[in-house]
Scaffold this motif. Structure first.
Motif, PDB file in Angstrom:
ATOM      1  N   THR A  73      49.660  65.371  16.877  1.00 25.27           N
ATOM      2  CA  THR A  73      49.412  64.297  17.816  1.00 25.27           C
ATOM      3  C   THR A  73      48.840  63.176  17.008  1.00 25.27           C
ATOM      4  N   HIS A  74      47.845  63.372  15.996  1.00 23.29           N
ATOM      5  CA  HIS A  74      47.257  62.613  15.147  1.00 23.29           C
ATOM      6  C   HIS A  74      47.617  62.502  13.653  1.00 23.29           C
ATOM      7  N   VAL A  75      47.779  61.346  13.362  1.00 24.27           N
ATOM      8  CA  VAL A  75      47.952  61.271  11.883  1.00 24.27           C
ATOM      9  C   VAL A  75      46.959  60.411  11.210  1.00 24.27           C
ATOM     10  N   THR A  76      46.812  60.605   9.724  1.00 27.35           N
ATOM     11  CA  THR A  76      45.783  59.704   9.123  1.00 27.35           C
ATOM     12  C   THR A  76      46.700  58.462   8.624  1.00 27.35           C
ATOM     13  N   ALA A  77      46.045  57.202   8.903  1.00 23.13           N
ATOM     14  CA  ALA A  77      46.631  55.880   8.520  1.00 23.13           C
ATOM     15  C   ALA A  77      46.010  55.108   7.480  1.00 23.13           C
ATOM     16  N   PRO A  78      46.302  54.796   6.277  1.00 21.77           N
ATOM     17  CA  PRO A  78      45.653  54.126   5.623  1.00 21.77           C
ATOM     18  C   PRO A  78      45.579  52.449   5.904  1.00 21.77           C
ATOM     19  N   VAL A  79      44.516  51.782   6.482  1.00 20.09           N
ATOM     20  CA  VAL A  79      44.552  50.519   6.605  1.00 20.09           C
ATOM     21  C   VAL A  79      43.928  49.481   5.838  1.00 20.09           C
ATOM     22  N   ARG A  80      44.184  48.405   5.494  1.00 23.97           N
ATOM     23  CA  ARG A  80      43.542  47.388   4.587  1.00 23.97           C
ATOM     24  C   ARG A  80      42.964  46.413   5.857  1.00 23.97           C
ATOM     25  N   ILE A  81      41.679  46.538   5.571  1.00 18.36           N
ATOM     26  CA  ILE A  81      40.735  45.510   6.381  1.00 18.36           C
ATOM     27  C   ILE A  81      40.496  44.120   5.562  1.00 18.36           C
ATOM     28  N   ALA A  82      40.724  43.142   6.184  1.00 12.85           N
ATOM     29  CA  ALA A  82      40.457  41.886   5.593  1.00 12.85           C
ATOM     30  C   ALA A  82      39.054  41.472   5.192  1.00 12.85           C
ATOM     31  N   ASP A  83      37.898  42.007   5.616  1.00 10.74           N
ATOM     32  CA  ASP A  83      36.611  41.641   5.102  1.00 10.74           C
ATOM     33  C   ASP A  83      36.206  42.925   4.744  1.00 10.74           C
ATOM     34  N   ALA A  84      35.995  43.045   3.180  1.00  8.70           N
ATOM     35  CA  ALA A  84      35.635  44.216   2.580  1.00  8.70           C
ATOM     36  C   ALA A  84      34.086  44.290   2.997  1.00  8.70           C
ATOM     37  N   GLU A  85      33.424  43.430   3.092  1.00 12.43           N
ATOM     38  CA  GLU A  85      31.792  43.790   3.479  1.00 12.43           C
ATOM     39  C   GLU A  85      31.643  44.652   4.797  1.00 12.43           C
ATOM     40  N   THR A  86      32.348  44.369   5.739  1.00 14.44           N
ATOM     41  CA  THR A  86      32.598  45.086   7.015  1.00 14.44           C
ATOM     42  C   THR A  86      32.812  46.548   6.717  1.00 14.44           C
ATOM     43  N   VAL A  87      33.812  46.764   5.700  1.00 15.90           N
ATOM     44  CA  VAL A  87      34.325  48.333   5.322  1.00 15.90           C
ATOM     45  C   VAL A  87      32.983  48.962   4.851  1.00 15.90           C
ATOM     46  N   ARG A  88      32.147  48.487   4.077  1.00 21.75           N
ATOM     47  CA  ARG A  88      30.836  49.115   3.730  1.00 21.75           C
ATOM     48  C   ARG A  88      29.997  49.642   4.547  1.00 21.75           C
ATOM     49  N   LEU A  89      29.991  49.096   5.813  1.00 23.02           N
ATOM     50  CA  LEU A  89      29.264  49.421   7.017  1.00 23.02           C
ATOM     51  C   LEU A  89      29.813  51.012   7.726  1.00 23.02           C
ATOM     52  N   LEU A  90      31.057  51.164   7.249  1.00 16.30           N
ATOM     53  CA  LEU A  90      31.703  52.200   8.151  1.00 16.30           C
ATOM     54  C   LEU A  90      31.437  53.689   7.256  1.00 16.30           C
ATOM     55  N   HIS A  91      31.354  54.233   8.012  1.00 17.92           N
ATOM     56  CA  HIS A  91      31.230  56.060   7.538  1.00 17.92           C
ATOM     57  C   HIS A  91      32.109  56.981   7.983  1.00 17.92           C
ATOM     58  N   ARG A  92      32.341  58.042   7.374  1.00 16.36           N
ATOM     59  CA  ARG A  92      33.422  59.076   7.966  1.00 16.36           C
ATOM     60  C   ARG A  92      32.700  59.385   9.603  1.00 16.36           C
ATOM     61  N   GLY A  93      33.794  59.487  10.278  1.00 19.61           N
ATOM     62  CA  GLY A  93      33.257  59.956  11.551  1.00 19.61           C
ATOM     63  C   GLY A  93      33.160  58.795  12.811  1.00 19.61           C
ATOM     64  N   ASP A  94      32.847  57.669  12.280  1.00 14.86           N
ATOM     65  CA  ASP A  94      32.678  56.534  13.169  1.00 14.86           C
ATOM     66  C   ASP A  94      33.911  56.007  13.835  1.00 14.86           C
ATOM     67  N   ARG A  95      33.866  55.690  15.267  1.00 10.50           N
ATOM     68  CA  ARG A  95      35.078  55.144  15.927  1.00 10.50           C
ATOM     69  C   ARG A  95      34.989  53.658  15.807  1.00 10.50           C
ATOM     70  N   VAL A  96      36.305  53.051  15.749  1.00 12.94           N
ATOM     71  CA  VAL A  96      36.320  51.560  15.468  1.00 12.94           C
ATOM     72  C   VAL A  96      37.473  51.390  16.406  1.00 12.94           C
ATOM     73  N   ASP A  97      37.478  49.915  16.712  1.00 13.03           N
ATOM     74  CA  ASP A  97      38.675  49.194  17.241  1.00 13.03           C
ATOM     75  C   ASP A  97      39.299  48.260  16.164  1.00 13.03           C
ATOM     76  N   VAL A  98      40.621  48.283  16.035  1.00 18.51           N
ATOM     77  CA  VAL A  98      41.125  47.669  14.993  1.00 18.51           C
ATOM     78  C   VAL A  98      41.840  46.280  15.582  1.00 18.51           C
ATOM     79  N   VAL A  99      41.384  45.156  15.208  1.00 11.00           N
ATOM     80  CA  VAL A  99      41.778  43.949  15.926  1.00 11.00           C
ATOM     81  C   VAL A  99      42.732  43.227  14.745  1.00 11.00           C
TER      82      VAL A  99
END
Length: 162
Positions: A73-99
């Motif tokens: 039902t769930h797969v892992t998907a690598p996603v390149r986020i445009a703002d690299a500084e925003t990604v530094r705020l993320l941690h394993r287990g966080d929930r995000v919306d991708v826009v």
């Protein structure tokens, strides 16, 4: 007014005892029904319910089959986020919306995706990674993973924390 002898109620003490005895039975029946409901609504994982030496524990589904069912039902998907500084705020287990944004309009591609990994950027490509964004690995349903891949190829992606 005539004189009446005192009224004596026979068996009053016995009725009280019988009432208490029936209350105990009703309470015991209620507790039994509650216990049965709690067992029925308890954990679904057979390994947690049965001890290791229990004969039915051998028939319980293994963790590998459970993982296969979950990955169906769930797969892992690598996603390149445009703002690299925003990604530094993320941690394993966080929930995000991708826009996804193409400059004129934006739309939510994945809502409530779970972050499974935030890879560290490589040292030699730090400047190019800042321009190109940063990679994040998300756990999403299969259909959402396909939308993410399509949007990532043609649009800039951003994340918001849920």
């Amino acid at each position: 007014m005539p004189h009446f002898s005192p009224v004596l109620v026979r068996g009053g003490r016995h009725r009280l005892r019988r009432l208490l005895r029936h209350r105990r039975r009703a309470m015991a029946a209620g507790l039994a029904v509650t216990a049965a409901a709690l067992v029925a609504a308890g954990p679904r994982d057979a390994e947690r319910v049965r001890p290791q030496g229990h004969p039915a524990a051998a028939a319980a589904p293994s963790r590998e089959s459970e993982r296969e069912r979950r990955t169906a039902t769930h797969v892992t998907a690598p996603v390149r986020i445009a703002d690299a500084e925003t990604v530094r705020l993320l941690h394993r287990g966080d929930r995000v919306d991708v826009v996804a944004s193409d400059g004129s309009a934006s739309r939510v591609v994945a809502a409530g995706a779970r972050v499974t990994e935030v890879p560290e950027p490589q040292e030699d490509t730090a400047e190019s990674a800042a321009e190109a964004g940063a990679l994040v690995v998300l756990s999403v349903p299969r259909a959402t993973a396909a939308r993410l891949a399509g949007a990532g190829a043609s649009m800039r992606l951003a994340v918001t924390l849920c």
